[in-house]
Scaffold this motif. Structure first.
Motif, PDB file in Angstrom:
ATOM      1  N   LEU A 255       9.262  -6.999  15.696  1.00  0.00           N
ATOM      2  CA  LEU A 255       7.981  -6.839  14.990  1.00  0.00           C
ATOM      3  C   LEU A 255       8.083  -6.144  13.634  1.00  0.00           C
ATOM      4  CD1 LEU A 255       5.556  -5.720  17.864  1.00  0.00           C
ATOM      5  CD2 LEU A 255       5.875  -8.018  16.921  1.00  0.00           C
ATOM      6  N   LEU A 256       9.077  -5.293  13.442  1.00  0.00           N
ATOM      7  CA  LEU A 256       9.008  -4.369  12.302  1.00  0.00           C
ATOM      8  C   LEU A 256      10.229  -4.371  11.384  1.00  0.00           C
ATOM      9  CD1 LEU A 256       7.754  -1.347  14.428  1.00  0.00           C
ATOM     10  CD2 LEU A 256       6.374  -2.543  12.717  1.00  0.00           C
ATOM     11  N   GLU A 257      11.413  -4.261  11.943  1.00  0.00           N
ATOM     12  CA  GLU A 257      12.589  -3.891  11.156  1.00  0.00           C
ATOM     13  C   GLU A 257      13.220  -5.091  10.461  1.00  0.00           C
ATOM     14  OE1 GLU A 257      15.357  -1.308  13.251  1.00  0.00           O
ATOM     15  OE2 GLU A 257      13.791  -0.870  14.711  1.00  0.00           O
ATOM     16  N   HIS A 258      13.646  -4.865   9.223  1.00  0.00           N
ATOM     17  CA  HIS A 258      14.295  -5.934   8.484  1.00  0.00           C
ATOM     18  C   HIS A 258      15.108  -5.333   7.342  1.00  0.00           C
ATOM     19  CE1 HIS A 258      13.789 -10.308   6.822  1.00  0.00           C
ATOM     20  NE2 HIS A 258      14.987 -10.053   7.290  1.00  0.00           N
ATOM     21  N   GLY A 259      16.404  -5.523   7.399  1.00  0.00           N
ATOM     22  CA  GLY A 259      17.258  -5.123   6.292  1.00  0.00           C
ATOM     23  C   GLY A 259      17.266  -6.253   5.268  1.00  0.00           C
ATOM     24  N   VAL A 260      16.708  -5.996   4.098  1.00  0.00           N
ATOM     25  CA  VAL A 260      16.524  -7.067   3.108  1.00  0.00           C
ATOM     26  C   VAL A 260      17.261  -6.727   1.818  1.00  0.00           C
ATOM     27  CG1 VAL A 260      14.833  -8.429   1.812  1.00  0.00           C
ATOM     28  CG2 VAL A 260      14.231  -7.524   4.060  1.00  0.00           C
ATOM     29  N   TYR A 261      18.093  -7.659   1.368  1.00  0.00           N
ATOM     30  CA  TYR A 261      18.744  -7.534   0.065  1.00  0.00           C
ATOM     31  C   TYR A 261      18.101  -8.515  -0.914  1.00  0.00           C
ATOM     32  CZ  TYR A 261      22.649  -4.709   1.801  1.00  0.00           C
ATOM     33  OH  TYR A 261      23.421  -3.698   2.312  1.00  0.00           O
ATOM     34  N   ASP A 262      18.022  -8.110  -2.175  1.00  0.00           N
ATOM     35  CA  ASP A 262      17.503  -9.004  -3.208  1.00  0.00           C
ATOM     36  C   ASP A 262      18.538 -10.081  -3.506  1.00  0.00           C
ATOM     37  OD1 ASP A 262      15.649  -9.747  -5.363  1.00  0.00           O
ATOM     38  OD2 ASP A 262      17.322  -9.160  -6.645  1.00  0.00           O
ATOM     39  N   ASP A 263      18.072 -11.312  -3.490  1.00  0.00           N
ATOM     40  CA  ASP A 263      18.977 -12.448  -3.574  1.00  0.00           C
ATOM     41  C   ASP A 263      19.750 -12.500  -4.891  1.00  0.00           C
ATOM     42  OD1 ASP A 263      20.190 -14.612  -2.488  1.00  0.00           O
ATOM     43  OD2 ASP A 263      18.566 -16.027  -2.885  1.00  0.00           O
ATOM     44  N   GLY A 264      19.152 -12.085  -5.974  1.00  0.00           N
ATOM     45  CA  GLY A 264      19.853 -12.176  -7.257  1.00  0.00           C
ATOM     46  C   GLY A 264      20.755 -10.994  -7.536  1.00  0.00           C
ATOM     47  N   SER A 265      20.223  -9.789  -7.340  1.00  0.00           N
ATOM     48  CA  SER A 265      20.950  -8.594  -7.771  1.00  0.00           C
ATOM     49  C   SER A 265      21.793  -7.973  -6.670  1.00  0.00           C
ATOM     50  CB  SER A 265      19.942  -7.544  -8.245  1.00  0.00           C
ATOM     51  OG  SER A 265      19.136  -7.132  -7.145  1.00  0.00           O
ATOM     52  N   GLY A 266      21.498  -8.294  -5.419  1.00  0.00           N
ATOM     53  CA  GLY A 266      22.214  -7.656  -4.325  1.00  0.00           C
ATOM     54  C   GLY A 266      21.707  -6.252  -4.029  1.00  0.00           C
ATOM     55  N   GLN A 267      20.550  -5.889  -4.596  1.00  0.00           N
ATOM     56  CA  GLN A 267      19.988  -4.566  -4.301  1.00  0.00           C
ATOM     57  C   GLN A 267      19.399  -4.554  -2.891  1.00  0.00           C
ATOM     58  OE1 GLN A 267      20.223  -1.837  -6.226  1.00  0.00           O
ATOM     59  NE2 GLN A 267      21.367  -3.079  -7.701  1.00  0.00           N
ATOM     60  N   LEU A 268      19.592  -3.422  -2.189  1.00  0.00           N
ATOM     61  CA  LEU A 268      18.970  -3.273  -0.868  1.00  0.00           C
ATOM     62  C   LEU A 268      17.504  -2.896  -1.080  1.00  0.00           C
ATOM     63  CD1 LEU A 268      19.214  -3.145   2.235  1.00  0.00           C
ATOM     64  CD2 LEU A 268      19.811  -0.731   1.991  1.00  0.00           C
ATOM     65  N   LEU A 269      16.614  -3.784  -0.693  1.00  0.00           N
ATOM     66  CA  LEU A 269      15.183  -3.549  -0.929  1.00  0.00           C
ATOM     67  C   LEU A 269      14.573  -2.669   0.158  1.00  0.00           C
ATOM     68  CD1 LEU A 269      14.116  -7.151  -2.028  1.00  0.00           C
ATOM     69  CD2 LEU A 269      14.767  -5.210  -3.463  1.00  0.00           C
ATOM     70  N   SER A 270      15.199  -2.657   1.319  1.00  0.00           N
ATOM     71  CA  SER A 270      14.653  -1.852   2.434  1.00  0.00           C
ATOM     72  C   SER A 270      15.555  -0.639   2.630  1.00  0.00           C
ATOM     73  CB  SER A 270      14.592  -2.697   3.701  1.00  0.00           C
ATOM     74  OG  SER A 270      15.876  -3.237   3.967  1.00  0.00           O
ATOM     75  N   GLY A 271      15.631   0.200   1.604  1.00  0.00           N
ATOM     76  CA  GLY A 271      16.617   1.278   1.607  1.00  0.00           C
ATOM     77  C   GLY A 271      16.055   2.661   1.853  1.00  0.00           C
ATOM     78  N   SER A 272      14.863   2.752   2.392  1.00  0.00           N
ATOM     79  CA  SER A 272      14.336   4.081   2.747  1.00  0.00           C
ATOM     80  C   SER A 272      13.301   3.901   3.851  1.00  0.00           C
ATOM     81  CB  SER A 272      13.678   4.752   1.537  1.00  0.00           C
ATOM     82  OG  SER A 272      12.345   4.291   1.387  1.00  0.00           O
ATOM     83  N   TYR A 273      12.851   5.023   4.400  1.00  0.00           N
ATOM     84  CA  TYR A 273      11.822   4.950   5.430  1.00  0.00           C
ATOM     85  C   TYR A 273      10.461   4.543   4.857  1.00  0.00           C
ATOM     86  CZ  TYR A 273      14.974   7.084   8.843  1.00  0.00           C
ATOM     87  OH  TYR A 273      16.008   7.346   9.698  1.00  0.00           O
ATOM     88  N   MET A 274      10.373   4.448   3.523  1.00  0.00           N
ATOM     89  CA  MET A 274       9.150   3.931   2.917  1.00  0.00           C
ATOM     90  C   MET A 274       9.166   2.398   2.927  1.00  0.00           C
ATOM     91  SD  MET A 274       8.024   6.932   1.936  1.00  0.00           S
ATOM     92  CE  MET A 274       6.902   6.955   0.544  1.00  0.00           C
ATOM     93  N   ASP A 275      10.379   1.815   3.079  1.00  0.00           N
ATOM     94  CA  ASP A 275      10.522   0.360   2.947  1.00  0.00           C
ATOM     95  C   ASP A 275      11.008  -0.315   4.217  1.00  0.00           C
ATOM     96  OD1 ASP A 275      10.232   0.565  -0.040  1.00  0.00           O
ATOM     97  OD2 ASP A 275      12.073   1.715   0.253  1.00  0.00           O
ATOM     98  N   TYR A 276      11.749   0.405   5.030  1.00  0.00           N
ATOM     99  CA  TYR A 276      12.284  -0.136   6.271  1.00  0.00           C
ATOM    100  C   TYR A 276      11.386   0.376   7.393  1.00  0.00           C
ATOM    101  CZ  TYR A 276      15.731  -1.398   9.849  1.00  0.00           C
ATOM    102  OH  TYR A 276      16.385  -1.959  10.921  1.00  0.00           O
ATOM    103  N   ALA A 277      10.774  -0.557   8.106  1.00  0.00           N
ATOM    104  CA  ALA A 277       9.742  -0.155   9.069  1.00  0.00           C
ATOM    105  C   ALA A 277      10.373   0.294  10.379  1.00  0.00           C
ATOM    106  CB  ALA A 277       8.773  -1.303   9.306  1.00  0.00           C
ATOM    107  N   MET A 278      10.596   1.594  10.481  1.00  0.00           N
ATOM    108  CA  MET A 278      11.088   2.153  11.742  1.00  0.00           C
ATOM    109  C   MET A 278       9.939   2.183  12.756  1.00  0.00           C
ATOM    110  SD  MET A 278      14.271   3.408  11.894  1.00  0.00           S
ATOM    111  CE  MET A 278      14.372   5.012  12.717  1.00  0.00           C
ATOM    112  N   PRO A 279      10.241   1.858  14.004  1.00  0.00           N
ATOM    113  CA  PRO A 279       9.190   1.971  15.016  1.00  0.00           C
ATOM    114  C   PRO A 279       8.733   3.424  15.145  1.00  0.00           C
ATOM    115  CG  PRO A 279      11.116   0.802  15.870  1.00  0.00           C
ATOM    116  CD  PRO A 279      11.513   1.394  14.564  1.00  0.00           C
ATOM    117  N   ARG A 280       7.427   3.618  15.144  1.00  0.00           N
ATOM    118  CA  ARG A 280       6.858   4.949  15.317  1.00  0.00           C
ATOM    119  C   ARG A 280       6.070   4.981  16.626  1.00  0.00           C
ATOM    120  NH1 ARG A 280       6.685   7.665  10.017  1.00  0.00           N
ATOM    121  NH2 ARG A 280       7.874   6.311   8.638  1.00  0.00           N
ATOM    122  N   ALA A 281       5.720   6.166  17.042  1.00  0.00           N
ATOM    123  CA  ALA A 281       5.091   6.315  18.366  1.00  0.00           C
ATOM    124  C   ALA A 281       3.858   5.433  18.497  1.00  0.00           C
ATOM    125  CB  ALA A 281       4.736   7.781  18.607  1.00  0.00           C
ATOM    126  N   ASP A 282       3.090   5.306  17.408  1.00  0.00           N
ATOM    127  CA  ASP A 282       1.824   4.560  17.534  1.00  0.00           C
ATOM    128  C   ASP A 282       2.017   3.058  17.330  1.00  0.00           C
ATOM    129  OD1 ASP A 282       2.407   5.014  14.897  1.00  0.00           O
ATOM    130  OD2 ASP A 282       0.383   5.580  14.299  1.00  0.00           O
TER     131      ASP A 282
END
Lengths: 783, 155
Positions: free
Chosen positions: A689-716
């Protein structure tokens, strides 16, 4: 507690909790050594680039700097090794480009290690690291596994087509023929999304060199300290193994990501001798996202052929696996040995063919993450089975029952032999617990609220307790896969047990003590479990793949058997009886059929104060060790049922109920086992439902590189679970009858969730992670 | 650098701190209270949660100098002087609300704050209140159970 109660099978509270609950745990970053210095890594900001110039002069002159290390320092040493050789279908070995400790002229992913800066304080090291001047020539970066072969740039010169291997298993011709003639073929194409492990304790290491002893000590957040030592000493730095001590103290979660030998700790060990001071490095979370080995990332097409009654005839799978920029320690065996061999699932599918193309990309290395290959296999099989049931208008439980393996041992067409199992029993119980009978009513109630409701099944199997070394070796493993244990009985009858397994949340200090206390008939308080230190433990292959109780626990049992055998001889001498007449029961050595008895502690004391002792037959002391190499994998299995409510207008999915019924064989501590299932479920539901490690196709930058961008499961985000462990089928080939429980939840839950969403929407597929946007699009397309 | 004075787990402490030192760094490196953990760099994980004047605060989100004159409680200060666990700590143990233990100190400090300052009303409310504390081991199931049991024991 009374020694005779029996601890095995009881909910015993964990002894490790006292220190963790009061802040007295000792994790790697908590350890600060005399003369401590701090290391910071300069990392590549580019996905793929040549290093034109690397100038460290200004940084070296910065305040507090003690040393700067680059690829130049490591030219003479080996690369980080890969522990499993896979041969391609054409017979050629996989391509193994050097995995340098620090970048050697080129960087291949964002976060690739370029330099190590060591300074008196962390602030000084950070400031100096920012002054390291690197001139990069950017190169095209490829991040998508499906685009790697044929991409315009090669990640490694040795693999011009970016292919590491092209491997296959099974009966290709037989499968092709069966699919051609089948009454029904279900076909799916999907991605198994890239996951980033995210143990809450980031990786950390503290390396020091002792000039007087010419030896090293490495504290490291790691799941297998002996393997770490062996790989680093023998394959990379050339340090004699007896001159290196590796300690993995309290470790804050692993999930696979702390199995591997990484360049960071290797560089620290090397540098600690140069500056002759201990060096500590702790990843910050951003670094962890960039540099921990990631998981999954498969692109797959799969087909299941069935006869008109829904009986499986053949399964064909074609997977492209993203291995990232370098081969991590076990990377090569995940999409092959731990994936394709599980494609029979719980079913007697007679013919299976799977081919795997493994590719290099400009992304972080991909390796084992909770489940490792088996979640990918289960997703593949269980999505196909459920989709086939829908297409053929069969009940999803019934189609499974028609195809379950019911006779054991069962040799699958993909290399494994299941020793035991009862898949009907777990499915039956799951159907009851989940109240499948009441689903129609609940669906109507949801619809009355304007919501869709769906139900999804998954019946998983996993191979745990890896492995018989001889089998693993024949399949390409470059290591043995046994476990070691030592039981040291002290003169007073107290016991210290040393295990090669490592606990990073699993609670071995409790579970293993339950086993030992029962076996010796002594209180649990008299047993101490030690792990995680190559200076104390004779050897160990460590903890991963749900192997600790099955392999590590059995090694301890074998050592205990030797203790009891020797104890019987000592007791026979004390009681002037024949060895064969002495039995050991409830902590007493007894002469069978008499009231003569000697307690365990008296035998221990006699062993160390051997005045009246059978010196002609025995050595003094009571200390035994054992190595256990299993004769087969173990095969935990279970049935999971997920029920979701979906708001088609927003795409929001709510898990209303989740039922997990597992057969783990015998269970030592049900409280801990259930906790393992809960944790696995949330990692699997997180994937769905939530988690996805995503790299930008052109630059190779990790777009999901923090807890602001990578959806960690939370209690709720999560529901409470209905988890039950059935009495089940004990493993046939280890004395505890145990199978392992650490990964089940993460393996079984993703297909159950996606099957439920597909059922709710009436669609064939919804990609993972099924975010609201994704689900909304799928609902719109179906409308 | 300047000196700050604050109460730490009941004792008055005076220390020199830099203007940029985070409270979390001060607690770990200066006070050597390593039960407060650091699990992220974006104030998301909650492993560093402590109480400042009785209110839960992510200590990575506050400067040490801001704690001057305040009363700080870390996980080390939660149990009674004789070592008896706080009811919330005891509930985590009884409910198996922890595995690797790394998120645990922050989780327990948040839970105590929840019960004391807001009260526990329902499972859903507990789940929502723990939104700022990440755990990767337990799946939250037993943490939620522990918080509800702990709340009863604290009543």
């Amino acid at each position: 507690m009374n020694a005779r109660q029996g601890f095995v099978g009881q909910k015993v509270e964990r002894r490790e909790d006292a220190r963790f609950l009061t802040g007295r745990g000792q994790y790697t970053d908590d350890i600060t050594l005399p003369g401590q210095t701090y290391g910071v890594f300069v990392r590549s900001p580019h996905g793929h680039a040549r290093i034109r110039k690397l100038d460290t002069k200004a940084a070296a002159a910065a305040p507090g700097v003690l040393g700067i290390f680059t690829g130049e320092h490591f030219k003479a040493v080996g690369g980080l090794p890969c522990g499993w050789l896979i041969n391609s279908l054409d017979g050629k070995p996989m391509v193994e480009p050097k995995h340098p400790v620090l970048a050697d002229g080129k960087v291949r992913y964002v976060g690739d290690r370029v330099a190590l800066v060591v300074a008196e304080t962390l602030e000084q090291a950070k400031a100096a690291a920012a002054m390291v001047d690197v001139d990069y020539e950017e190169l095209p970066a490829v991040v998508d596994a499906a685009k790697a072969v044929g991409f315009k740039a090669a990640v490694h010169d040795e693999a011009p087509n970016n292919q590491c291997y092209h491997w296959g298993i099974g009966d290709k011709d037989g499968v092709d023929a069966a699919i051609k003639g089948a009454a029904h073929v279900t076909k799916l194409s999907f991605r198994n999304n890239r996951l980033i492990p995210n143990a809450i304790e980031p990786r950390a290491a503290n390396a020091s060199y002792d000039v007087n002893a010419d030896s090293y000590t490495l504290y490291v957040a790691n799941q297998n300290p002996h393997v770490e030592r062996l790989l680093m000493c023998a394959f990379v730095l050339g340090i004699p193994e007896h001159k290196m001590r590796v300690v993995a103290p309290d470790v804050g979660g692993g999930f696979g990501s702390k199995i591997y030998l990484y360049g960071e700790e290797t560089a620290l060990v090397f540098a600690s001798k140069q500056i002759k001071r201990p060096i500590k490095w702790t990843a910050d979370r951003s670094e962890a996202f960039l540099s921990d080995a990631h998981g999954r990332d498969h692109v797959t097409t799969a087909e299941l052929a069935l006869d008109k009654d829904g009986r499986f005839l053949a399964l064909r799978a074609n997977t492209t696996a993203n291995l990232g920029a370098y081969l991590s320690t076990f990377a090569s065996c995940i999409p092959t040995i731990l994936h394709a061999t599980l494609l029979a699932g719980q079913y007697k599918t007679p013919k299976i063919w799977c081919e795997v193309t493994a590719v290099f990309t400009n992304t972080a290395p991909v390796d084992a993450y909770r489940g490792a290959g088996r979640p990918e296999a289960t997703y593949l099989v269980e999505r196909l089975v459920e989709t086939a049931a829908t297409e053929m208008k069969l009940d999803p439980a019934e189609i499974r029952r028609r195809n379950f393996i019911t006779e054991f041992p069962y040799a699958t067409p993909v290399g494994l032999t299941y020793d035991t199992g009862d898949y009907n029993a777990t499915l039956k119980r799951a159907v009851e617990l989940a109240d499948v009978a009441g689903f129609g009513k609940r669906k109507a109630a949801s619809e009355a609220k304007g919501l869709a409701r769906g139900i999804g099944y998954a019946c998983y199997i996993e191979a745990c307790g890896i492995a018989p070394s001889s089998v693993a070796g024949a399949l390409g493993a470059r290591a043995g896969l046994f476990e070691a244990g030592e039981v040291r009985v002290h003169p007073t009858g107290k016991v210290t047990v040393f295990t090669g397994s490592h606990s990073h949340g699993q609670g071995h200090e409790t579970t293993f003590a339950q086993v030992v206390a029962d076996k010796l008939g002594i209180p649990m308080e008299d047993v101490d479990i030690q792990h995680g230190d190559t200076g104390k433990i004779l050897f160990g292959m460590g903890t991963y793949g749900s192997r600790s109780i099955a392999v590590g626990g059995t090694a301890i049992v074998k050592a205990l058997d030797k203790i009891i055998t020797k104890g019987r001889k000592i007791a026979a001498h004390l009681m002037e009886a024949a060895d064969s007449d002495v039995v050991f029961e409830g902590g007493q050595f007894k002469v069978a059929g008499t009231d003569k008895a000697v307690p365990f502690a008296s035998v221990a004391l006699t062993a160390y104060v051997p005045h009246n002792f059978p010196h002609d037959k025995l050595e003094p002391g009571l200390n035994e060790n054992a190595f256990y190499d299993p004769s087969n994998f173990t095969f935990p299995a279970g049935s999971y049922i997920c029920e979701v409510e979906v708001d088609k207008a927003t795409g929001a999915v709510r898990i209303d109920r989740f039922t997990a019924v597992d057969d783990f064989g015998n269970v030592i501590n049900p409280m801990i086992v259930e906790g393992q299932v809960h944790g696995g479920l949330v990692q699997g539901i997180g994937q769905a439902l939530l988690e996805h490690g995503v790299y930008d196709d052109g630059s190779g930058q990790l777009l999901s590189g923090s807890y602001m961008d990578y959806a960690m499961p939370r209690a709720d985000d999560m529901p409470s679970f209905q988890v039950e462990t059935v009495k089940g089928t004990p493993c046939m080939h280890n004395p505890l009858g145990v199978k392992g429980c650490g990964e089940a939840g993460a393996i079984g839950s993703p297909p159950a969730v996606i099957n439920a969403i597909c059922n709710a929407l009436g669609v064939k597929d919804v990609p993972m992670p099924a975010t609201p946007h994704t689900v909304w699009k799928a609902a719109r397309a179906a409308a | 650098m300047g000196a700050i004075t604050l109460k730490v787990n009941g004792s008055t402490v005076t220390r020199e701190v830099g203007p940029q030192t985070l409270l979390s760094e001060f607690i770990r490196e200066e006070l050597r209270l390593t039960g407060t953990h650091i699990g992220c760099d974006t104030a998301q994980c909650g492993a560093c949660t402590v109480h400042v004047d009785g209110v839960a605060v992510k200590s990575c989100n506050m400067l040490a100098v801001q704690a001057a004159g305040k009363s700080l409680t870390t996980i080390e200060g939660l149990a009674a002087a004789d070592g008896t666990l706080h009811p919330m700590q005891a509930a985590f143990r009884a409910c198996h609300g922890l595995q690797c233990g790394f998120c645990t100190p922050g989780m327990v400090m948040s839970a105590v704050d929840l019960v004391k300052n807001h009260g526990v009303k329902s499972e859903a409310q507990v789940r929502e209140a723990l939104d700022g504390n990440l755990c990767r081991c337990t799946g939250y199931h037993n943490i939620v159970k522990a918080v509800m049991e702990g709340a009863k024991a604290m009543a």
